[in-house]
Every structure is written in C-alpha cells, then in structure tokens.
Write a protein that holds these residues in place. Structure first.
Motif, mmCIF file in Angstrom:
data_model
loop_
_atom_site.group_PDB
_atom_site.id
_atom_site.type_symbol
_atom_site.label_atom_id
_atom_site.label_comp_id
_atom_site.label_asym_id
_atom_site.label_seq_id
_atom_site.Cartn_x
_atom_site.Cartn_y
_atom_site.Cartn_z
ATOM 1 N N GLU A 89 -22.159 -5.437 61.046
ATOM 2 C CA GLU A 89 -22.432 -4.327 62.356
ATOM 3 C C GLU A 89 -23.695 -4.184 61.958
ATOM 4 O O GLU A 89 -25.139 -3.894 62.234
ATOM 5 C CB GLU A 89 -21.648 -3.234 61.168
ATOM 6 C CG GLU A 89 -21.320 -1.702 61.725
ATOM 7 C CD GLU A 89 -20.945 -0.930 61.205
ATOM 8 O OE1 GLU A 89 -22.015 0.447 61.710
ATOM 9 O OE2 GLU A 89 -19.904 -0.707 61.205
ATOM 10 N N MET A 92 -26.217 -6.739 63.597
ATOM 11 C CA MET A 92 -25.910 -6.381 65.011
ATOM 12 C C MET A 92 -26.968 -5.188 65.095
ATOM 13 O O MET A 92 -28.191 -4.064 66.160
ATOM 14 C CB MET A 92 -24.584 -5.293 65.544
ATOM 15 C CG MET A 92 -23.714 -6.548 65.540
ATOM 16 S SD MET A 92 -24.382 -7.770 66.576
ATOM 17 C CE MET A 92 -23.762 -6.546 68.639
ATOM 18 N N GLU A 93 -27.275 -4.034 64.214
ATOM 19 C CA GLU A 93 -28.440 -2.363 64.016
ATOM 20 C C GLU A 93 -29.892 -3.613 63.788
ATOM 21 O O GLU A 93 -30.034 -2.410 64.894
ATOM 22 C CB GLU A 93 -27.732 -1.819 62.894
ATOM 23 C CG GLU A 93 -26.611 -1.240 63.345
ATOM 24 C CD GLU A 93 -26.359 0.320 61.879
ATOM 25 O OE1 GLU A 93 -27.357 0.143 61.302
ATOM 26 O OE2 GLU A 93 -24.753 0.656 62.278
ATOM 27 N N ASP A 94 -29.975 -4.195 62.520
ATOM 28 C CA ASP A 94 -31.236 -4.687 62.529
ATOM 29 C C ASP A 94 -31.499 -5.763 64.452
ATOM 30 O O ASP A 94 -32.840 -5.777 64.272
ATOM 31 C CB ASP A 94 -30.847 -5.702 61.955
ATOM 32 C CG ASP A 94 -30.867 -4.879 60.427
ATOM 33 O OD1 ASP A 94 -30.905 -3.615 60.371
ATOM 34 O OD2 ASP A 94 -30.592 -6.004 59.828
ATOM 35 N N ASN A 95 -30.942 -5.911 64.812
ATOM 36 C CA ASN A 95 -31.391 -6.708 66.361
ATOM 37 C C ASN A 95 -31.813 -5.841 67.260
ATOM 38 O O ASN A 95 -32.240 -5.818 68.369
ATOM 39 C CB ASN A 95 -29.997 -7.683 66.666
ATOM 40 C CG ASN A 95 -30.248 -8.773 65.373
ATOM 41 O OD1 ASN A 95 -31.524 -9.267 65.201
ATOM 42 N ND2 ASN A 95 -29.468 -10.040 65.753
ATOM 43 N N ASN A 96 -30.956 -4.559 67.445
ATOM 44 C CA ASN A 96 -30.960 -3.908 68.065
ATOM 45 C C ASN A 96 -32.559 -2.726 68.085
ATOM 46 O O ASN A 96 -33.147 -2.318 68.432
ATOM 47 C CB ASN A 96 -29.658 -2.791 68.519
ATOM 48 C CG ASN A 96 -28.690 -3.497 69.424
ATOM 49 O OD1 ASN A 96 -28.958 -4.102 69.486
ATOM 50 N ND2 ASN A 96 -28.102 -2.931 68.648
#
Length: 96
Positions: A89, A92-96
C-alpha cells in the motif's frame, strides 16, 4: 541455434536452389534462364527473411528481449509476494 542446425539449414537451402533450378528447366527454361530465375527466387527469399529479422529487431520482439522481460516479471512478482500488505500500500501511494 546449434552449429549443426545452421549447417543443415544452409544445406537445405542449397538443395532447394537445385530443385528450383530443375523445376524451371522442366517447364521449358534453358539452363541459363533457369539459373537466373532460381537465384532470383533464392535472393528474394533471403531478402524477405532479413526484413522479418529487422522487423523483430526494431519491435524488440527477439528471444533475448522476451527472456529478459519474463525474468523481470517473475522477479518483481516474487518481490511482491515477500512484501506485507502495508508495504504494498505504501509503495502504491509513493507511485501515485
């Protein structure tokens, strides 16, 4: 490709040229014309093969590229299996 495979392919093409030559002679071409046409067909075949090879090179559709992509996909899948849901999770947050 093994060396013997390359030798067998070369011999096959050599014999194919002879067969084409005799086919042209059997349909009425004289020896010179049969030789010219059989060589012409073999050269066109070779050019066609080279064009398909170049197409695969420029589209990165070569065996090596496929193997590297498969390896990378398997590696990242294995890394994802090792990660906890919280780590995934956060990733995923770092990539958005």
């Amino acid at each position: 490709m093994r060396r013997i495979d390359a030798i067998l392919i070369a011999l096959g093409i050599f014999f194919l040229g002879g067969v084409i030559y005799y086919v042209f002679q059997s349909i009425g071409f004289d020896a010179t014309q049969a030789g010219i046409w059989s060589q012409g067909l073999l050269v066109l075949g070779l050019m066609g093969w080279v064009l398909t090879y170049l197409f695969r090179v420029f589209t990165n559709n070569m065996t090596y590229h496929k193997q590297v992509k498969d390896y990378d996909d398997a590696f990242f899948a294995k890394q994802l299996e090792k990660m906890s849901p919280e780590e995934i999770e956060k990733l995923m947050e770092d990539n958005n």
